[in-house]
Enzyme design. Structure first.
Site, short mmCIF file in Angstrom:
data_model
loop_
_atom_site.label_atom_id
_atom_site.label_comp_id
_atom_site.label_asym_id
_atom_site.label_seq_id
_atom_site.Cartn_x
_atom_site.Cartn_y
_atom_site.Cartn_z
N ASP A 57 0.84 -1.20 0.00
CA ASP A 57 0.00 0.00 0.00
C ASP A 57 0.87 1.24 0.00
OD1 ASP A 57 -2.61 -1.37 0.36
OD2 ASP A 57 -1.76 -1.91 2.30
N ASP A 59 0.24 4.65 1.51
CA ASP A 59 -0.61 5.51 2.33
C ASP A 59 0.01 6.90 2.43
OD1 ASP A 59 -2.39 3.43 2.77
OD2 ASP A 59 -1.36 2.77 4.58
N ASP A 133 2.92 3.11 15.88
CA ASP A 133 3.25 1.94 16.70
C ASP A 133 4.74 1.65 16.76
OD1 ASP A 133 0.56 1.57 17.18
OD2 ASP A 133 0.28 0.19 15.53
#
Length: 363
Positions: A57, A59, A133
């Site tokens: 992906d 993003d 994270d």
């Protein structure tokens, strides 16, 4: 108090170029710039490109708010509850997700012990990096000067093969225990080492997975089932206690304090290795086909069910086979159904697959 400056890698200090970025993602970044906003490739896209991999992906984060993003991209829609982001649609079903830079929630700093506290505040680049994270997923790439911005030491961790939770790992895990699953997932996929403080925090807090919504745990598990790194993931999950917390039927079987069933663990390792090889081959062939979640979950649960019922050795037939199938459905409902919020049809499919195994083996 002055904010710390980021590490900025100039074009000659990193391997990423604009030519490596997906054309549609590049289009979004340029349109944001033309509208007077900042746009950054973020997260796993930057990580993978830095490591020489093709991202799954691309993003994007921006200082534009969701409403402003929607005005720039008419072919878009806003999604999300806890935090709104915009999906921009392209041909052939491709979606580029664009999020507004977010602040580090006060709950993540020194708020009450609240799991998944509300966080809908827009923030700066540094804020956004600090709330992510893992350090290796907290990097920003911008196309105007082709630089990488690093506020949390992610580049150093990438260079040294380290998985590290951003900030105080005990506090960050307490705020969202799913971070533990993401840490071991990326360690398994990359072959990186989890740094000692992060690993200690995971081992200490593994039981807090039960505080997470079951549907989140189910979705995270399905990601790992399709990762082609499931065997490596299991070894980390088992050593840390996360595997037993995620799948309680295995807790006693694989417990270090009890007498572990080595045959169960060995069968599990063999099955996970087979799953990894099949998934890897499917990805190489780019067929677009995926093994069903129910099938993979049935294989994951098979060693426990053999341990629990010994149904293969007993060679069940007729009414005994029917009773086994019935009892298996009850056990799946009690031990797994609630824990992972599995739909009834999924539980029935798993029971049917495993319940048919004795007949298959006899023929």
């Amino acid at each position: 108090m002055a904010r710390p400056l980021p590490l900025i890698l100039a074009p000659n200090e990193h391997p990423i170029t604009s030519a490596m970025i997906d054309a549609d993602a590049l289009f979004v970044l340029r349109k944001l710039q033309e509208a007077g906003f900042s746009g950054y490739l973020v997260g796993g896209g930057v990580r993978d490109l830095y490591l020489g991999k093709t991202p799954k992906d691309f993003d994007i984060s921006t200082n534009a708010h969701p409403g402003q993003i929607r005005k720039i991209f008419r072919n878009s829609m806003t999604i999300g509850r806890r935090f709104r982001l915009v999906q921009v649609f392209f041909h052939h079903g491709k979606i580029i997700e664009v999020s507004t830079l977010r602040s580090l929630s006060e709950y993540d700093i020194d708020g009450p012990e609240t799991v998944l506290a509300p966080n809908n505040t827009f923030g700066s680049l540094e804020d956004d990096a600090q709330r992510r994270d893992l350090t290796i997923n907290s990097l920003f790439y911008e196309i105007e000067h082709n630089t990488i911005l690093d506020y949390v030491g992610g580049i150093d961790d990438l260079n040294h093969g380290i998985i590290r939770i951003v900030g105080d790992p005990d506090k960050r895990i307490s705020r969202d225990p799913v971070r533990m699953l993401r840490a071991i997932r990326h360690a398994a996929r990359t072959g990186f080492t989890i740094e000692p403080l992060t690993w200690k925090a995971i081992c200490t807090h593994h039981h807090q997975l039960s505080l997470c919504p079951p549907s989140r745990l189910r979705d995270e598990l399905f990601k790992d089932l399709h990762s082609a790194a499931l065997r490596a993931w299991f070894l980390l999950a088992a050593d840390s206690g996360l595997f037993g917390a995620l799948l309680p039927p295995y807790r006693d079987i694989l417990s270090k304090t009890a007498q572990p069933d080595s045959s169960c663990k060995n069968l599990l390792l063999s099955l996970l290795g087979i799953i990894d090889r099949i998934i890897a081959r499917t990805k190489e062939e780019q067929s677009g086909q995926q093994l069903p979640n129910e099938f993979l979950l049935a294989l994951l649960l098979l060693p426990w069910i053999i341990h629990q019922f010994d149904f293969i050795r007993l060679k069940l037939q007729g009414s005994r086979a029917y009773q086994f199938s019935k009892q298996l459905r009850v056990e799946l409902d009690l031990k797994i159904g609630v824990q992972l919020n599995l739909p009834r049809v999924t539980r029935q499919e798993i029971a049917s697959l495993i319940g048919s195994l004795p007949v298959f083996l006899q023929h």
